[in-house]
Design an enzyme around this catalytic site. Structure first.
Site, short mmCIF file in Angstrom:
data_model
loop_
_atom_site.label_atom_id
_atom_site.label_comp_id
_atom_site.label_asym_id
_atom_site.label_seq_id
_atom_site.Cartn_x
_atom_site.Cartn_y
_atom_site.Cartn_z
N GLY A 594 0.95 -1.27 0.09
CA GLY A 594 0.01 0.14 -0.05
C GLY A 594 0.83 1.16 -0.07
CG ASP A 709 1.38 -3.94 10.74
OD1 ASP A 709 0.19 -4.64 10.88
OD2 ASP A 709 1.37 -3.74 9.69
#
Ligand SMILES: *[C@@H]1O[C@H](CO)[C@@H](O)[C@H](O)[C@H]1NC(C)=O
Ligand SMILES: *[C@@H]1O[C@H](CO)[C@@H](O)[C@H](O)[C@H]1NC(C)=O
Ligand SMILES: *[C@@H]1O[C@H](CO)[C@@H](O)[C@H](O)[C@H]1NC(C)=O
Ligand SMILES: *[C@@H]1O[C@H](CO)[C@@H](O)[C@H](O)[C@H]1NC(C)=O
Ligand SMILES: *[C@@H]1O[C@H](CO)[C@@H](O)[C@H](O)[C@H]1NC(C)=O
Ligand SMILES: *[C@@H]1O[C@H](CO)[C@@H](O)[C@H](O)[C@H]1NC(C)=O
Ligand SMILES: *[C@@H]1O[C@H](CO)[C@@H](O)[C@H](O)[C@H]1NC(C)=O
Ligand SMILES: *[C@@H]1O[C@H](CO)[C@@H](O)[C@H](O)[C@H]1NC(C)=O
Ligand SMILES: *[C@@H]1O[C@H](CO)[C@@H](O)[C@H](O)[C@H]1NC(C)=O
Length: 891
Positions: A594, A709
């Site tokens: 992304g 994350d």
């Protein structure tokens, strides 16, 4: 029926000791018997009248602590050596240093009788460590009558460190320490040391046995049950085998009064239901059997027969039965039974029984040479620091101040990487022992009164990147070897010291002054740099530009890196043209997420890197990006993908990472792209390594870094399948992960995200623990984290519902083909579920996770070594029989 065997330990220091038929005292050679807190005015050594053991004052083995005596009503009840205490009102960790023989098995025993020595009647609770590893919790609140702990352990160095560590408000104390060297060939385990659970001989007498009857001074408590009958012999029973139990313990035995009933000993260990046991059962036939009589029986453990052959005890001769591999009990409920066979006319018999639990001491001690060097430095400079006790590097929270250490893995001895003795009143020369710290990266001896010349040996420590000798009184010439590139040497403020390079120190000095700037000026430097960068980028907002970046405190660096962030950032900054060159015009694209594209590259002609090109729009806060890059450039850990550098030129932003060649864990688990499915042992190791990386971010960095994350695609594997955690700490300025549907505001990846985050909007360390729990569940089950086709779509719910069935095989990844130790699997599963607890307070810390995973690994590895262990035990042993290796039972 439960019989609390532990109760027998009450005040055993007060019990009467028997001496049977032993005219001559066996040698006490190698024994260390310390009467802790023996007052200085009393003779040492002295012979304890009851045991005939020679007790010494402990004062020569410990530098700290105060002495006290138990209350007078107890003093008369306790053996003299146990009636005084040493207590430690100062320092968190206080350690005894005892000389032992490296590689030899030792019995190590410590006694604790509080006895209201301080008149305050507050019973202490604290931790006991063996070197860098936890050994036991001493809780005299619970063990009101005192307690003792005992292990059979093989020291890995010639010095044994027994440390008392304060864990709460109360003051640690100790009554006595006893070390006995043992033979090497008895009490062998697959892995780990043995912690005594109980040792009994079966008799109706109340007396207990130790030295002189036991040559190793093991203590045998008297134990008997109502439904038993005692048998006794006055004949001599041969005790000649590797274990050498005292003859006195073999001269009596118990048989069930009702000959058809089994002889049963059971106990419940609810504190540690998962403990592994080793049982040593000592038998000798002490009855005269008639021709038509037979005694033959089976040993049964939790209703399973333990050995293939029944036991027939030899007449007046010892038989010791032992387990080759450890045994477990469901829910901590253990039952050992002797049941007579059909052809036996006589009931079973048992003379003595020893039960141990396995205790692991996995963390290696710091390199012995370096510990010796530190002790030498300590005495050379007459330093007396209260926390310089025990292992210098571990446990991490008790690390000696002034030091930093490397921590490759638990099985490698840690090495000292940084020594900071600035402003420590040092006098004399630079200590020669420093040359034995061969992996030193940073040495700071500034602002002392050191004299003499700068020694040549400093130049031989190749790892050194930073030396600060400024503010001393050194003379002579700086050795040529210290003027090398890549080594920063500060030595101003030594008027008589001459630099060896021809332009004298004035030029050097002008360069060096900003480097020794304080933290405050470092912040100003960062601010200036950022201001410069921002202005160069022609950002419209000038208001933003004049504010310095958030002032991040410095990171605790363990591995060699410059202490100066601004310099660091300059050095690691690449121009866009350099990025084009290093990636050969973005020739090899590794992936796309992304945030942009990742390309392969090469710097300095050989170092492979992964270049992450960031689209400008994704950068939310430029200042934050800079601050984070600065921080991350200084984070180094073997299980973290390190940031090599960065690029910011105009619209071009790139992060340059160490290249990790072997893809990510998800790929290996899914078997995509021809990736092999990793086996259970490797999975555990990968999990442990990833946990180490995360632990380092949480406790090794100041301020702690939250990964934000953690997921299987962020665990990269190198060519040796070593795990490296990627993409940490960047989420504040970056939308992370490849999931395009993730809002840039919510950090993290669906499924891995801490549910508490929705309430608190704050991601803390425990959020990482949650995500790690999900990773662990993936490693165990190889299921998707979220699968809408599953009845329970989230992996935690799915595992939770499967757990009710109690069948681990249904939960484990079927691709493992059942090839795993179910103990380690259960343990990992329990750990994963604890990590993924919806309530963050109930989750363990990463340090705890690391310990658990290491233990899983040890248990899995010991399973793999079992066949080997059997072989090595196949040597002929006349008086010993081994029972069959047992497959650990799933609960
Ligand atoms: C035990 O083993 C160590 C190391 O192998 C050896 O040095 C020592 O002599 C042995 N001790 C005995 C009593 O066999
Ligand atoms: C402590 O000793 C006393 C007296 O011997 C005994 O009554 C008590 O049960 C013991 N307590 C524990 C917890 O062992
Ligand atoms: C002895 O044990 C057996 C089997 O448990 C039982 O049937 C028998 O009644 C017992 N005998 C006595 C005297 O208690
Ligand atoms: C064994 O023999 C003795 C006599 O020699 C007898 O009294 C006894 O009952 C016998 N025992 C058994 C179990 O047969
Ligand atoms: C150094 O010595 C001074 C004066 O003796 C003392 O005040 C100071 O605490 C000492 N510093 C250290 C670090 O030992
Ligand atoms: C160090 O040297 C300075 C100046 O000679 C002196 O004032 C100071 O007392 C010395 N400190 C020690 C600890 O010797
Ligand atoms: C360095 O270590 C070696 C090996 O342990 C030792 O023999 C030597 O004396 C040490 N050197 C110094 C200067 O302490
Ligand atoms: C310990 O450090 C010394 C150098 O100081 C080195 O020679 C030795 O190999 C190290 N030992 C271990 C076990 O790493
Ligand atoms: C350095 O000073 C010491 C005394 O502190 C002296 O013995 C030595 O000779 C001096 N060395 C040089 C090279 O001047």
């Amino acid at each position: 029926m439960e019989r609390s065997l532990r109760l027998m330990l009450l005040l055993i220091g007060t019990l009467a000791i028997i001496h049977i038929g032993q005219a001559q005292s066996p040698s006490q050679q190698g024994f260390i018997s310390l009467d802790c807190g023996l007052p200085g005015n009393e003779p040492s050594p002295y012979t304890d009248a009851g045991t005939e053991l020679q007790f010494y004052s402990d004062a020569t083995y410990i530098q700290s602590g105060k002495t006290g005596t138990v209350a007078s009503n107890l003093e008369s009840m306790l053996m003299k050596p146990y009636a005084t205490v040493r207590f430690f009102p100062e320092g968190r960790r206080n350690c005894y240093n005892l000389p032992v023989e490296k590689g030899r098995k030792h019995l190590v025993r410590a006694w604790f009788f509080y006895g209201n020595y301080d008149g305050r009647d507050v019973k202490p609770k604290f931790a006991l460590y063996l070197g860098p590893n936890p050994w036991a919790t001493i809780d005299l609140e619970e063990q009101v009558n005192g307690t003792r702990v005992e292990i059979l352990h093989i020291p890995t160095s010639n010095s044994l460190q027994i440390c008392l560590v304060k864990t709460g408000e109360t003051t640690p104390m100790i009554s006595a320490l006893e070390i006995r060297p043992m033979g090497n060939n008895s009490y062998i385990t697959n892995s780990g040391s043995l912690s005594l659970y109980f040792r009994v001989y079966l008799t109706k007498s109340e007396k207990y046995i130790r030295y002189k009857n036991d040559i190793y001074d093991r203590q045998w408590l008297a134990y008997f049950q109502d439904e038993w009958t005692q048998i006794t012999t006055t004949s001599d029973v041969s005790n000649n085998n590797k274990f050498n139990p005292p003859k006195a313990a073999l001269a009596t035995a118990a048989i069930p009064t009702n000959a058809s009933e089994p002889l049963t000993i059971d106990w419940t260990n609810s504190d540690k239901p998962d403990d592994q046991y080793y049982l040593y059962r000592h038998f000798a036939e002490i009855q005269d059997l008639r021709a038509n009589e037979t005694r033959e029986f089976n040993m049964v453990w939790n209703d399973e027969v333990m050995s293939t052959e029944p036991v027939i005890p030899d007449k007046l001769e010892i038989t010791t039965m032992l387990s080759v591999s450890p045994r477990t009990c469901a829910r901590g409920q253990c039952k050992f039974q002797l049941i007579r066979t059909n052809r036996s006319t006589l009931p079973p018999l048992l003379n003595a029984l020893e039960v141990f639990t396995v205790i692991q001491f996995p963390q290696s001690e710091t390199n012995e040479t370096e510990v010796a060097a530190m002790r030498n430095i300590e005495s050379t400079y007459g330093l007396s620091r209260i926390n310089w006790q025990g292992d210098p590097c571990f446990p991490q929270q008790l690390r000696w101040d002034a030091l930093d250490c490397s921590n490759t893995d638990i099985f490698t001895p840690p090495r000292i990487t940084s020594l900071n003795l600035a402003s420590s009143n040092l006098t004399g020369n630079i200590a020669a022992a420093i040359q034995n710290l061969t992996q030193l990266v940073k040495l700071d001896l500034s602002n002392n009164n050191l004299t003499g010349e700068v020694p040549e040996f400093l130049g031989n420590i190749k790892s050194l990147l930073f030396i600060n000798l400024s503010g001393n009184d050194l003379n002579g010439t700086v050795p040529q070897s210290l003027e090398r590139k890549g080594l920063e040497l500060l030595h101003q403020g030594n008027p008589r010291l001459v630099s060896s390079s021809s332009p004298p120190k004035t030029t050097k000095k002008s360069f060096l002054v900003p480097i020794v700037a304080s933290l405050a000026s470092v912040a100003i430097l960062i601010a200036a740099l950022v201001l410069y960068l921002v202005l160069r980028k022609k950002k419209p907002s000038t208001v933003e530009a004049v504010h310095p970046p958030p002032n991040r405190p410095k990171t605790n660096v363990t591995h060699g890196s410059s202490p100066e962030p601004s310099i660091e950032m300059k050095k690691r900054r690449f121009s866009y043209s350099e990025v084009i060159k290093m990636t050969n015009n973005f020739e090899r694209v590794l992936g796309e997420g992304g945030f942009g594209v990742v390309c392969h590259g090469t710097v300095n002609g050989s170092q492979q890197v992964a270049v992450k090109l960031l689209s400008q729009s994704s950068t939310q806060g430029y200042k934050e990006f800079k601050a984070e890059v600065d921080l991350l450039l200084r984070v180094h850990h073997t299980n973290l993908v390190s940031l090599v550098g960065y690029c910011d030129e105009g619209d071009h932003l790139a992060l340059i990472y160490e290249f990790v060649p072997n893809e990510d864990l998800r790929q290996h688990l899914s078997g995509k792209g021809g990736r092999p499915i990793v086996n259970w042992g490797t999975r555990l190791r990968i999990a442990a390594e990833a946990a180490l990386g995360l632990e380092y971010l949480h406790i090794g960095c100041t301020p702690p870094i939250v990964h934000r994350d953690v997921k299987t695609t962020n665990i990269l594997l190198d060519e040796h399948y070593k795990a490296k955690l990627a993409d940490f700490g960047l989420s504040r300025s970056f939308p992370i992960g490849g999931e395009t549907h993730v809002s840039t505001v919510v950090a993290g990846t669906p499924g891995y995200l801490d549910p508490e985050y929705y309430q608190t909007s704050r991601l803390g360390e425990k959020s990482d623990v949650y995500s790690f729990g999900i990773v662990l569940l993936e490693i165990i089950t190889n299921q998707l984290v979220i699968d809408r086709n599953r009845r329970k779509s989230h992996i935690t719910h799915w595992v939770g519902s499967e757990l009710n069935g109690g069948d681990i095989a249904k939960i484990m990844d079927p691709k493992l083909n059942g090839d795993y130790d179910s103990r380690s699997a259960w343990r990992a599963l329990e750990l994963a579920m604890a990590c993924a607890d919806p309530t963050s307070a109930k989750r363990p810390t990463m340090s705890h996770v690391v310990i658990e995973l290491k233990e899983c690994l040890v248990s899995e590895n010991s399973k793999r070594n079992m066949s080997q262990g059997m072989d090595s035990l196949n040597s002929p042993e006349v008086s010993m029989i081994f029972d069959s290796g047992m497959i650990p039972r799933a609960r």
